[in-house]
Design a protein around this motif. Structure first.
Motif: not given
Length: 260
Positions: A36-47, A66-81
């Motif tokens: 998630l830290a890398r995704a934030i640095d790449r601009g994939e996760l805002h807020g 700046l964001c909602s759970r619905a917006e960030i959950e798909p990216t988080i789920t991908t990285h959790a998998d």
């Protein structure tokens, strides 16, 4: 192993990997935190405001303006998998630093480890053997909590594992090296506490003067080195200078590492 995502109020969610203290869960939490830290640095996760790792979960704090759970959950789920898949093959270099911290145990100065003899008796061991076993393990920093800079370290040798004291102390001195259950830790500050006190570490674990205020971070590893009373007193005299320095004390990094 699987995970679930839980609401933690209207500004956070928690990714939970399990219910127990296990190194495998810690590895999954650390992998997700780093991803998630890398995704934030790449601009994939805002807020995202902050991530908070624990023994078995990672809490993600976000700004709802700046964001909602619905917006960030798909990216988080991908990285959790991906974090779970990474448990299958971990051939790369390990994350984190290795620290070698000096400890004056109670067999050198009784006041440094007032519970050493009692714990040794409970374990059916000589005090010197308790010291040897406690200092023979490379511990992993599972999480920070309880106090600023307080690192929960595991796993304690099984023979040394005992429940917390029946009567907690009102005052545990700063630097106390203690055990409870399968964990060991160093108290960064004086406070109440119910763990068994085996020794004292004369290295500061927290300073607002350092770029990263906590010396130990999740994913780091810690080895303890038993020191004589004379060395302990010399190191203890250096503590105020080490805490006031602009950088953490790199002399205690093992194997010639440098601060990250």
């Amino acid at each position: 192993m699987s995970f679930r995502i839980l609401n933690a109020g209207d500004t956070a969610l928690t990714i939970e990997f399990g219910e127990h203290i296990e190194r495998q869960l810690l590895t999954a939490v650390a992998a997700l935190d780093a991803a998630l830290a890398r995704a934030i640095d790449r601009g994939e996760l805002h807020g995202i405001v902050e991530t908070v790792p624990t023994f078995r979960s990672l809490t993600v704090i976000y700004d709802p303006l700046l964001c909602s759970r619905a917006e960030i959950e798909p990216t988080i789920t991908t990285h959790a998998d991906a974090a779970l898949r990474s448990l299958v093959a971990r051939d790369g270099p390990r994350r984190g630093r290795v620290w070698q911290l000096p400890v004056c145990y109670g067999d050198e100065i009784a006041a440094c480890g007032p519970d050493l003899d009692e714990l040794a008796q409970a374990c059916g061991l000589a005090p010197a053997e308790v010291v040897r076993r406690h200092a023979s393990v490379t511990y992993e920093v599972y999480m920070l909590g309880f106090q600023p800079g307080f690192a929960f370290l595991g796993d304690l040798p099984e023979l040394l594992s005992r429940p917390r004291r029946r009567e907690p102390r009102l005052r545990v001195p700063a630097g106390s090296v203690a055990t409870a259950g399968t964990l060991t830790a160093i108290y960064p500050w004086e406070s109440p506490g119910g763990w068994h006190l085996l020794g004292t570490c004369p290295v500061p674990l927290f300073s607002v003067n350092w770029p990263q205020a906590a010396l130990l971070l999740p994913g780091d590893r810690v080895r303890f080195r038993a020191v004589a009373a004379s060395e302990y007193r010399l190191l203890r005299a250096e503590m105020p200078k080490l805490r006031a320095a602009a950088q953490p004390p790199q002399a205690f990094l093992a194997d010639g590492q440098t601060e990250r």
